[in-house]
Motif scaffolding. Sequence first.
Motif, mmCIF file in Angstrom:
data_model
loop_
_atom_site.group_PDB
_atom_site.id
_atom_site.type_symbol
_atom_site.label_atom_id
_atom_site.label_comp_id
_atom_site.label_asym_id
_atom_site.label_seq_id
_atom_site.Cartn_x
_atom_site.Cartn_y
_atom_site.Cartn_z
ATOM 1 N N THR A 82 -6.995 10.867 8.016
ATOM 2 C CA THR A 82 -8.321 11.632 8.562
ATOM 3 C C THR A 82 -9.484 11.586 7.689
ATOM 4 O OG1 THR A 82 -7.003 13.514 7.586
ATOM 5 C CG2 THR A 82 -6.108 12.849 9.749
ATOM 6 N N LEU A 83 -9.234 11.139 6.506
ATOM 7 C CA LEU A 83 -10.693 11.292 5.745
ATOM 8 C C LEU A 83 -11.842 10.327 6.022
ATOM 9 C CD1 LEU A 83 -8.954 11.203 1.962
ATOM 10 C CD2 LEU A 83 -9.894 12.993 3.187
ATOM 11 N N PRO A 84 -13.091 10.827 5.973
ATOM 12 C CA PRO A 84 -14.256 9.556 6.343
ATOM 13 C C PRO A 84 -13.879 8.261 5.840
ATOM 14 C CG PRO A 84 -15.162 11.854 5.388
ATOM 15 C CD PRO A 84 -13.508 11.622 5.116
ATOM 16 N N ARG A 85 -14.272 7.062 6.335
ATOM 17 C CA ARG A 85 -13.908 5.970 5.972
ATOM 18 C C ARG A 85 -14.366 5.633 4.710
ATOM 19 N NH1 ARG A 85 -10.503 2.450 7.170
ATOM 20 N NH2 ARG A 85 -10.910 2.860 9.621
ATOM 21 N N GLU A 86 -15.291 6.380 4.089
ATOM 22 C CA GLU A 86 -15.722 5.845 2.702
ATOM 23 C C GLU A 86 -14.914 6.643 1.802
ATOM 24 O OE1 GLU A 86 -18.317 9.310 4.174
ATOM 25 O OE2 GLU A 86 -17.690 7.325 5.028
ATOM 26 N N LYS A 87 -14.017 7.192 2.066
ATOM 27 C CA LYS A 87 -13.355 8.162 1.067
ATOM 28 C C LYS A 87 -11.806 7.697 1.311
ATOM 29 C CE LYS A 87 -16.313 11.212 -0.532
ATOM 30 N NZ LYS A 87 -16.544 11.229 -1.821
ATOM 31 N N ARG A 88 -11.274 6.781 2.039
ATOM 32 C CA ARG A 88 -10.041 6.410 2.118
ATOM 33 C C ARG A 88 -9.610 5.416 1.182
ATOM 34 N NH1 ARG A 88 -9.823 5.306 8.763
ATOM 35 N NH2 ARG A 88 -10.763 7.513 9.504
ATOM 36 N N PRO A 89 -8.227 5.299 0.885
ATOM 37 C CA PRO A 89 -8.053 4.415 -0.102
ATOM 38 C C PRO A 89 -8.353 3.077 -0.080
ATOM 39 C CG PRO A 89 -6.076 5.852 0.447
ATOM 40 C CD PRO A 89 -7.174 6.085 1.441
ATOM 41 N N GLU A 90 -8.239 2.322 1.339
ATOM 42 C CA GLU A 90 -8.614 1.019 1.937
ATOM 43 C C GLU A 90 -10.036 0.752 1.330
ATOM 44 O OE1 GLU A 90 -5.189 2.468 3.924
ATOM 45 O OE2 GLU A 90 -7.141 3.124 3.772
ATOM 46 N N THR A 91 -10.833 1.509 1.357
ATOM 47 C CA THR A 91 -12.370 1.584 0.841
ATOM 48 C C THR A 91 -12.482 1.227 -0.591
ATOM 49 O OG1 THR A 91 -13.221 3.069 2.675
ATOM 50 C CG2 THR A 91 -14.731 2.589 0.661
ATOM 51 N N GLY A 92 -11.553 1.750 -1.427
ATOM 52 C CA GLY A 92 -11.398 1.531 -2.835
ATOM 53 C C GLY A 92 -11.233 0.061 -3.013
ATOM 54 N N LEU A 93 -10.295 -0.564 -2.343
ATOM 55 C CA LEU A 93 -9.975 -1.911 -2.568
ATOM 56 C C LEU A 93 -11.127 -2.910 -2.139
ATOM 57 C CD1 LEU A 93 -8.240 -4.052 -3.514
ATOM 58 C CD2 LEU A 93 -7.072 -3.853 -0.870
ATOM 59 N N LEU A 94 -11.899 -2.389 -1.178
ATOM 60 C CA LEU A 94 -13.005 -3.232 -0.620
ATOM 61 C C LEU A 94 -13.888 -3.267 -1.677
ATOM 62 C CD1 LEU A 94 -13.109 -2.378 3.222
ATOM 63 C CD2 LEU A 94 -12.170 -4.355 2.056
ATOM 64 N N GLU A 95 -14.179 -1.902 -2.265
ATOM 65 C CA GLU A 95 -15.283 -1.853 -3.269
ATOM 66 C C GLU A 95 -14.937 -2.222 -4.662
ATOM 67 O OE1 GLU A 95 -15.755 2.392 -3.590
ATOM 68 O OE2 GLU A 95 -17.132 2.418 -1.868
ATOM 69 N N LEU A 96 -13.789 -2.411 -4.780
ATOM 70 C CA LEU A 96 -13.127 -3.149 -5.990
ATOM 71 C C LEU A 96 -13.745 -4.772 -5.868
ATOM 72 C CD1 LEU A 96 -11.620 -3.387 -8.871
ATOM 73 C CD2 LEU A 96 -9.570 -3.604 -7.711
ATOM 74 N N ARG A 97 -13.471 -5.434 -4.610
ATOM 75 C CA ARG A 97 -13.320 -6.744 -4.598
ATOM 76 C C ARG A 97 -14.755 -7.060 -4.494
ATOM 77 N NH1 ARG A 97 -9.571 -6.972 0.697
ATOM 78 N NH2 ARG A 97 -7.522 -7.260 -0.391
ATOM 79 N N ALA A 98 -15.733 -6.289 -3.891
ATOM 80 C CA ALA A 98 -17.113 -6.394 -3.967
ATOM 81 C C ALA A 98 -17.799 -6.101 -5.468
ATOM 82 C CB ALA A 98 -17.931 -5.278 -3.159
ATOM 83 N N GLY A 99 -17.302 -5.294 -6.116
ATOM 84 C CA GLY A 99 -17.740 -5.032 -7.428
ATOM 85 C C GLY A 99 -17.298 -6.158 -8.661
ATOM 86 N N LEU A 100 -16.229 -6.830 -8.216
ATOM 87 C CA LEU A 100 -15.883 -7.947 -9.116
ATOM 88 C C LEU A 100 -16.386 -9.125 -8.428
ATOM 89 C CD1 LEU A 100 -12.289 -6.946 -10.255
ATOM 90 C CD2 LEU A 100 -14.231 -6.659 -11.303
ATOM 91 N N GLU A 101 -17.199 -9.156 -7.541
ATOM 92 C CA GLU A 101 -17.717 -10.301 -6.796
ATOM 93 C C GLU A 101 -16.732 -11.294 -6.632
ATOM 94 O OE1 GLU A 101 -21.260 -11.798 -8.391
ATOM 95 O OE2 GLU A 101 -21.452 -9.728 -9.530
ATOM 96 N N LEU A 102 -15.533 -10.928 -5.820
ATOM 97 C CA LEU A 102 -14.266 -11.767 -5.614
ATOM 98 C C LEU A 102 -14.503 -12.328 -3.913
ATOM 99 C CD1 LEU A 102 -11.443 -9.391 -7.041
ATOM 100 C CD2 LEU A 102 -12.624 -11.351 -8.117
ATOM 101 N N PHE A 103 -14.769 -13.308 -3.833
ATOM 102 C CA PHE A 103 -15.047 -13.943 -2.638
ATOM 103 C C PHE A 103 -14.077 -14.794 -1.950
ATOM 104 C CE2 PHE A 103 -16.789 -17.108 -5.512
ATOM 105 C CZ PHE A 103 -16.308 -18.477 -4.685
ATOM 106 N N ALA A 104 -13.123 -15.097 -2.768
ATOM 107 C CA ALA A 104 -11.931 -16.142 -2.272
ATOM 108 C C ALA A 104 -10.461 -15.402 -2.527
ATOM 109 C CB ALA A 104 -12.002 -17.426 -3.188
ATOM 110 N N ASN A 105 -9.808 -15.356 -1.478
ATOM 111 C CA ASN A 105 -8.603 -14.726 -1.490
ATOM 112 C C ASN A 105 -7.745 -15.817 -1.191
ATOM 113 O OD1 ASN A 105 -6.460 -12.971 0.667
ATOM 114 N ND2 ASN A 105 -6.724 -12.832 -1.657
#
Length: 357
Positions: A82-105
């Motif tokens: 129920t939290l705003p999208r930018e406050k949800r746990p999944e956003t933290g993971l997306l931000e971590l991937r972006a912050g580390l510039e991880l483009f290949a999974n």
Amino acid sequence: MRQHQVVLLPGDGIGPEITSVTRLLLEAVSKKHGFQLIFEQHQIGGSAIETNGTPLPEATLSACKKSDSVLLAAIGDPKYDTLPREKRPETGLLELRAGLELFANLRPVKIRPALTSASTLKKEVIEGVDLLVVRELTGGIYFAKPKGRIKTNTEERAFNTMSYCTSEIDRIAKVGFELAKQRKGKLCSVDKANVLDVSQLWRERVEILKQQNPDIEVNHLYVDNAAMQLVKDPRQFDVLLTSNLFGDILSDEAAMLSGSIGMLPSASLGSKGPGLFEPVHGSAPDIAGRNLANPLAMVLSASMMLRIGLKETKAAEALETSVDKVLSAGFRTKDLANESCTELGCEEIGNELLKAL
């Protein structure tokens, strides 16, 4: 003695349990193979929201950037939905991937011989399956703009944009081709080029790279057909190259070939800096704290970290061998259990893995 800085991110749900088991194994295998792992533990996801009010604290991202590798367990819990999208746990993971510039999974799917009977598919279909999903991780519909929700006088509309530029496609495709060279020399590119403009560009760029890699056998599948083929004849695949959305879906489907999503590791890599290694499964909050979690995907993610991130190949092999020994001895967690095996909890499986080492 060689030293490696490793950030541990236990996260939410079963994350702390499988992290505890995996850390003990990493300490044992590093000692056995003559190197030292220096661990630093930080919060991400729901646990970070509870203490910091944000799913990715700056201290966590900073520590990850300074490390040699990052090992993440799992994030998420329905109570945060129920939290705003930018406050949800999944956003933290997306931000971590972006912050580390991880483009290949990278998501390998390899059927362990002792688990051929655990799959819902017939033994003759999944026996010998050994494939690798290469998923673009920082572009596509999860990141492209515009996106959002707008209200009109009569209703609300939500929208996301699927977008890729040539450099993003080329970058991930080159990873796929390089990995295919190290494996069986086959690459299947997945798209929806019969409908989507973005997929038409994707296919065109892969075709250009195909001309530069004549030693690689390349074919293209629409994503719906690829989903069907994964359960019909998974042995036909070696490297599956996909966009972010398609890779997210197909890799979870492929995970079930093994009998449990609790068996599969993954690696997220960039052009430089530390990689992020994590199991494919979620945080399973319904079984958290009950000693029911399967730690094997986390252990195999640690093996990928040793092999790819830290170049400790022998230690990685030792971890993988311990997993096969424990499974061959008939030990299983609840998600893999059958009447002919010995069912153990998360901690007890960890003890058996330590013995096998």
